[in-house]
Design an enzyme around this catalytic site. Structure first.
Site, PDB file in Angstrom:
ATOM      1  N   ASN A 127       2.133   6.650   4.738  1.00 19.08           N
ATOM      2  CA  ASN A 127       1.544   6.780   3.413  1.00 19.08           C
ATOM      3  C   ASN A 127       0.295   7.656   3.432  1.00 19.08           C
ATOM      4  O   ASN A 127       0.061   8.457   2.525  1.00 19.08           O
ATOM      5  CB  ASN A 127       1.198   5.395   2.875  1.00 19.08           C
ATOM      6  N   GLU A 169      -0.854   3.726  -6.370  1.00 22.82           N
ATOM      7  CA  GLU A 169      -2.186   3.473  -6.911  1.00 22.82           C
ATOM      8  C   GLU A 169      -2.977   4.762  -7.113  1.00 22.82           C
ATOM      9  O   GLU A 169      -3.788   4.886  -8.019  1.00 22.82           O
ATOM     10  CB  GLU A 169      -2.950   2.541  -5.967  1.00 22.82           C
ATOM     11  N   VAL A 229       0.825  -1.198   0.000  1.00 22.70           N
ATOM     12  CA  VAL A 229       0.000   0.000   0.000  1.00 22.70           C
ATOM     13  C   VAL A 229       0.865   1.256   0.000  1.00 22.70           C
ATOM     14  O   VAL A 229       0.577   2.251  -0.669  1.00 22.70           O
ATOM     15  CB  VAL A 229      -0.947   0.009   1.215  1.00 22.70           C
ATOM     16  N   ASP A 260      -5.253  32.642 -37.034  1.00 24.98           N
ATOM     17  CA  ASP A 260      -6.061  33.564 -37.821  1.00 24.98           C
ATOM     18  C   ASP A 260      -5.596  34.983 -37.501  1.00 24.98           C
ATOM     19  O   ASP A 260      -4.829  35.204 -36.569  1.00 24.98           O
ATOM     20  CB  ASP A 260      -7.534  33.392 -37.447  1.00 24.98           C
ATOM     21  N   ILE A 269       3.108   1.130  -3.732  1.00 24.09           N
ATOM     22  CA  ILE A 269       2.420   1.137  -5.024  1.00 24.09           C
ATOM     23  C   ILE A 269       1.713   2.482  -5.218  1.00 24.09           C
ATOM     24  O   ILE A 269       0.875   2.868  -4.405  1.00 24.09           O
ATOM     25  CB  ILE A 269       1.396  -0.020  -5.118  1.00 24.09           C
TER      26      ILE A 269
END
Length: 869
Positions: free
Chosen positions: A701, A294, A289, A336, A292
Site C-alpha cells: 500500500n 482514506e 489500511v 460577451d 480503505i
C-alpha cells in the site's frame, strides 16, 4: 511620518471639511508624489489585511496523524513491541513516518500552488500621483493618496470623499444593508460618533462602487480600516470543499464500513481457525489500511490543484476548485463580444455626418474633436516619449481620434472647467458632460445611437435616415457611437435639444484564433452564443464571421426578449437563438436562468458591475482579467487573464482532463483494494495460510500504490477530449463503466494472485517463498495497472506512453525499490522476502501482463457495445 500614521487613526474625518481632511493627511488635489508615496508605504506599511498564515510543513506533517486508521496502526506497533516483535514495530512506525511525509509534502505543494494562484489575481486602483493618473496595485495605496472611483470599483481603503457624481456604494459587507448608499462629498457631520452607515462623505475598504463616479483621499489602510476590525474573522474563514471531494469522502466512508464488515468476518474466521489474536489483529489492521481509500480525498485535491496550475499557464485563474469539476459539464456558453471574441483595440474608422463620410485621417469640424475629447473619461500621460492612455477602450479610441486633429485637443480637459457630468453607465447607454468655454456653457453627449437619439433635435425623417445609416455600418461589424452638442446658459445637464454632430464608426479587429476556438467548443458539444449590449447588426456580423450564427433569424434584441416575455413565449424559441443584442444586465441574468431551465450547464462571461448577477447565477461565472471590474471578478469562478475566448475553451479542455485524471486515480486505488480483499478473503474461506502478511500488505500500500496514484494527476489530455459530449453534472463517479472496470481488474488481480500463491505451495515452495512471489506479483500488477488506468477507452497502442514522465519514473522506481529491498538483510527479515531468479520474475511479469491483456479486451468489448452499457 509614524506620527501621521498613528494620528490619522483617531481623526473623525466625516466631521471635517474637504480641505481640512487633505491637511490632516498632508496631501493636496495633485495627489502624492511617487517618492512621498513610497516613504509612507515604508512607514505605515502595505495596504493589506492580516491573513491566516498557511500551515508550515511540520504542522501538515503532524496533521497526518489525526486519522483513526493511524491510531489503529500505532496500537498495532505497540502490540508488536509488547510481544517482542521489534522488527514489526519498527516497520509499522517507519511506514507511518514515510506515509506522513508523503502526505505532508502533497498538501504543502498543493497549498503553495493555491497561494501562487491567489497572488496572480491583483486588485488595481487608479490614483493621482504628482498630478497624473496611474494604475497601481491596491496594496500600494497609502494614506493621502487620491483614488478615482467608478461603478464596479472595489474600494481599496477607507477614504474621505472629495468629489462625487451620483456615487452610490454597496456597503452590505459592512452593514448588511443590501440597498446602495448615496454619497456626497460636501456632507459634513457635526456628530463625531455618527454611525458608519450614515457617513455620507466616507467610503470603506472592501465595499464596492455600484454607480456613478467619485474621488476620495485615503485616510486609513490595512488593519486600521473599518473592515480591519473584523479581519481576524475573515482570515479564519475557510474556502468550501469542492463538491467532488465531498462525494468522494462520502464514498470513502461507505467503503470503510464495507471493509470494517469484512474485517469482522475475517476476525470470526481467524478465531474459528484458532489463529493467534496478535496475528488476527495485525492482519485486520493491514487489510483495513491497504483497502480503505482514506487518501483518496487528498489525492483528488492534489489533482484539482495540479490542473488549476496548468490552467493558470493557459491564462485561466481558478478561483473555486468546484469550477474545475463543472467545466467538464458545460453545455452552453453565453459569451460577451468585445475583448473576448475581438481584440478590444477600438479605433475610429470614419466619422459620418448627414452631409459627408470622413475617413479617419480626414479633418472634421472643430466641435467634433472637442466632443470626442471632452465627453471622455480616459486620461493620458507621457511615458518614455509615448502617450499612454488609461480608461475605457471607447473613450481611448475617441481621444486618439481627437488628437489626430491636433495635439492641442489633448490639453482641452485641463484648459476648460468642467461644471457638470453624467458618467457612462451601461444601463443608460450614454454619458454627458458640461464645460465652461469662453464664457459659455457647452454640453456634450455621446453613446449608442438608440440611447442618444431621443435627446437630439431631429425630425422623424432624420431619425429614420440615421437608423438606416447605423444599421448599414453595424451589419459590417462596426461599432457606432453618436455624438451631440449644444450651448445654453444652464450649468446642469438637460437631456434635450442636442445638436446631432454625427456617428463615430469604430472597428474592433476580430481575434485571429476566435473562429477556431468557437469551432472547438462546438465540436465539444457546447452551444456558444453572443450576449452583448451592442447593436444587433454588429453582433450578427461578428457571430457570422466566427461561425456562431448563419442568418438573422438567430438574432434576438433586448426589446424582442421583452415582447417574448409579455406574450409568454416558449423557451424553445429562446433556445434557437444564437445572438442576443442590446440586452440589459437584468436580461442577461434572465437568459442564464432560461438556458438552465432548458437543462444546460451554463458558463457566462462578464466584465462590468452589472454583470455580477449573471456571473453569480451561472453554473460557471467567467470574469475578464484585463477589462473586468473588481465586482465581476469577485463574483466569478474563473478569471480569463487575457480576456480571450480561446482561454475559456482551453479551460474547458483542462477541466475535462482534471475530471478524467480523478477517475483514473479512483479506479487505481479502489480496484487494487478490491484485489487485496479477494486475495485475503479467498485464503481465509479455504482455510489456507495467509498469502500476504500484514507488513507485506502495508508495504504494498505504501510503496507500490502511493507514488503511482499521484502520478496520474499529471496525465495529459486524451486525443478526443474536445470531441466528446459534455458529461451530465448528475453523472456519478462510479458509473457503469467505472464499476465494470474495477470489478474486471480487481477480480483478475485477486484470483490470479491467490492462484499463484496456491500453485507455488503445491509445487513445493515454502509458505514464505510463496508469499514472497505473491507480493512481487502484486507490485508488478500495480506497476502495469497504472498504465491501464491511463485511459478508459483508448487502447495502449493509441496512448502516448512518454507524455507523463513522472508516471514512467514511478513505475521503474517502485519496481526497482522492491527488488532492492529483496537484497537488503533488514528488509528481508522484516518483510519475509528474498531475491528470486530471473525465470520466476519473468513468469510473474507474464501473469501481470495478462492484466493488461484482460483490460484491453474489456475496452474492445465496450467499444463494440457487447456489454450493452
Amino acid at each position: 511620518m509614524e506620527e501621521r500614521c498613528e494620528r490619522t487613526k483617531t481623526v473623525h474625518f466625516h466631521a471635517l471639511g474637504i480641505e481640512e481632511c487633505l491637511g490632516e493627511v498632508d496631501s493636496d488635489r495633485q495627489g502624492l508624489s511617487d517618492e512621498e508615496a513610497q516613504n509612507r508605504i515604508g512607514q505605515c506599511g502595505k495596504n493589506v489585511l492580516p491573513q491566516k498564515p498557511p500551515k508550515a510543513i511540520w504542522q501538515l506533517y503532524l496533521s497526518q496523524f489525526k486519522s483513526p486508521l493511524i491510531y489503529i496502526l500505532l496500537v498495532a506497533a505497540l502490540v508488536s513491541y509488547m510481544v517482542g516483535e521489534m522488527s514489526d514495530g519498527h516497520f509499522i512506525l517507519a511506514a507511518l513516518l514515510i506515509n506522513a511525509a508523503i502526505g505532508a509534502y502533497q498538501e504543502y505543494s498543493a497549498e503553495q500552488k493555491a497561494q501562487s494562484l491567489k497572488k496572480a489575481v491583483k486588485t488595481i486602483s487608479l490614483v493621482l500621483r504628482s498630478g497624473s493618473k496611474v494604475e497601481i496595485s491596491s496594496e500600494d495605496v497609502t494614506i493621502g493618496d487620491l483614488v478615482y472611483l467608478e461603478s464596479g470599483t472595489k474600494i481599496p481603503a477607507d477614504m474621505r470623499l472629495i468629489e462625487t457624481n451620483d456615487l452610490r456604494i454597496d456597503e452590505s459587507l459592512l452593514t448588511g444593508e443590501s440597498l446602495e448608499v448615496s454619497k456626497d462629498a460636501d456632507f459634513v457631520s457635526n456628530d463625531e460618533k455618527l454611525s458608519v452607515s450614515d457617513r455620507k462623505n466616507m467610503v470603506y475598504a472592501g465595499t464596492h462602487a455600484a454607480y456613478g463616479r467619485g474621488i476620495g483621499v485615503v485616510t486609513h489602510i490595512g488593519i486600521d480600516t473599518q473592515i480591519g476590525s473584523i479581519a481576524s474573522l475573515l482570515a479564519e474563514s475557510q474556502g468550501g470543499v469542492p463538491p467532488l471531494v465531498t462525494r468522494v469522502e462520502q464514498f470513502s466512508l461507505f467503503f470503510t464500513k464495507v471493509i470494517v464488515a469484512i474485517v469482522v468476518v475475517l476476525v470470526v474466521l481467524g478465531v474459528i481457525r484458532e489463529m493467534e489474536i496478535r496475528e488476527i489483529f495485525l492482519l485486520s489492521v493491514a487489510l483495513a489500511v491497504a483497502a480503505i481509500p482514506e487518501g483518496l480525498p487528498v489525492a483528488i485535491t492534489v489533482a484539482l490543484t495540479v490542473s488549476s496550475m496548468v490552467m493558470s499557464k493557459r491564462n485561466v485563474i481558478v478561483q473555486k476548485l468546484s469550477a474545475m469539476e463543472g467545466l467538464g459539464s458545460c453545455t452552453a456558453i453565453l459569451s460577451d463580444k468585445t475583448g473576448t471574441l475581438t481584440l478590444n483595440q477600438l479605433s475610429v474608422h470614419s466619422f459620418i455626418t448627414p452631409e459627408h463620410i470622413y475617413a479617419d485621417d480626414e479633418p472634421v469640424d472643430d466641435i467634433v474633436y472637442k466632443a470626442a475629447i471632452l465627453c471622455n473619461e480616459s486620461s493620458q500621460k507621457l511615458e518614455d516619449g509615448r502617450t499612454i492612455f488609461v480608461g475605457d477602450q471607447v473613450d481611448i479610441a475617441l481621444a486618439r481620434y481627437a488628437m489626430q486633429g491636433g495635439s492641442e485637443y489633448g490639453l482641452l480637459p485641463q484648459k476648460y472647467r468642467k461644471v457638470a457630468m453624467m458618467p457612462y453607465e451601461s444601463k443608460n447607454g450614454y454619458s454627458a458632460v458640461s464645460y465652461e468655454m469662453e464664457g459659455q456653457i457647452h454640453h456634450f453627449i455621446k453613446g449608442s445611437p438608440e440611447a442618444v437619439m431621443q435627446y437630439m433635435d431631429l425630425g422623424d425623417q432624420q431619425k429614420e435616415q440615421l437608423h438606416k445609416s447605423v444599421a448599414q455600418w453595424a451589419e459590417k461589424g462596426y461599432r457606432i457611437i453618436a455624438l451631440g452638442h449644444k450651448i445654453d446658459l444652464n450649468r446642469s445637464i438637460s437631456l434635450q435639444d442636442f445638436e446631432y454632430l454625427g456617428l463615430a464608426v469604430m472597428i474592433d479587429p476580430l481575434r485571429p484564433e476566435a473562429r477556431d476556438s468557437i469551432q472547438s467548443a462546438q465540436e465539444a458539444g457546447i452551444n456558444v452564443m453572443i450576449v452583448t449590449g451592442d447593436h444587433p447588426g454588429t453582433a450578427f456580423s461578428i457571430a457570422k464571421e466566427v461561425g456562431i450564427a448563419e442568418n438573422e433569424s438567430e438574432v434576438m434584441t433586448g426589446r424582442e426578449l421583452e415582447l417574448w416575455e409579455e406574450r409568454g413565449g416558449s423557451v424553445e424559441e429562446i433556445g434557437r437563438k444564437k445572438v442576443f443584442a442590446r440586452v440589459s444586465p437584468a436580461q442577461k441574468q434572465k437568459l442564464v436562468t432560461l438556458f438552465q431551465e432548458m437543462g444546460n450547464y451554463v458558463a457566462v462571461t462578464g466584465d462590468g458591475v452589472n454583470d455580477a448577477p449573471a456571473l453569480k447565477y451561472a453554473n460557471i461565472g467567467v470574469a475578464m482579467g484585463k477589462a473586468g471590474t473588481d465586482v465581476a471578478r469577485e463574483n466569478s469562478d474563473l478569471i480569463l487573464i487575457d480576456d480571450n475566448f480561446k482561454s475559456l475553451v482551453d479551460g474547458v479542455k483542462e477541466g475535462r482532463v482534471s475530471y478524467d485524471n480523478i477517475r483514473k486515480i479512483i479506479f487505481l486505488m479502489v480496484s487494487t483494494g478490491v484485489a487485496e480483499i479477494i486475495l485475503i478473503m479467498t485464503s481465509m474461506f479455504l482455510a489456507l495460510p495467509l498469502p500476504l502478511l500484514p507488513l507485506q500488505l502495508l508495504w504494498l500500500n505504501l510503496i507500490a500504490e502511493g507514488l503511482q496514484t499521484i502520478s496520474l494527476a499529471f496525465e495529459k489530455a486524451e486525443p478526443d477530449i474536445l470531441k466528446r459530449k459534455p458529461r451530465s453534472p448528475d453523472e456519478p463517479i462510479f458509473n457503469a463503466i467505472m464499476v465494470r472496470r474495477i470489478l474486471v481488474s480487481g477480480v483478475y488481480m485477486g484470483f490470479v494472485a491467490f492462484g499463484t500463491f496456491y500453485l507455488l505451495t503445491q509445487l513445493g515452495y515454502s509458505v514464505d517463498q510463496a508469499r514472497n512471489s505473491t507480493l512481487l506479483l502484486m507490485v508488478l500488477f500495480e506497476n502495469l495497472h497504472v498504465i491501464n488506468a491511463r485511459s478508459e477507452t483508448y487502447s495502449l497502442g493509441r496512448i502516448n506512453h512518454f507524455s507523463n514522465h513522472f508516471l514512467i519514473a514511478t513505475i521503474f522506481l517502485t519496481q526497482g525499490l522492491h527488488i532492492l529491498c529483496m537484497h537488503i538483510p533488514f528488509m528481508q527479515k522484516t518483510l519475509h522476502i528474498e531475491p528470486v531468479d530471473i525465470h520466476l520474475w519473468l513468469g510473474l511479469l507474464l501473469l501481470s501482463v495478462g492484466l493488461v491483456v484482460i483490460m484491453e479486451i474489456d475496452k474492445w468489448l465496450a467499444k463494440k457495445k457487447l456489454y450493452g452499457i
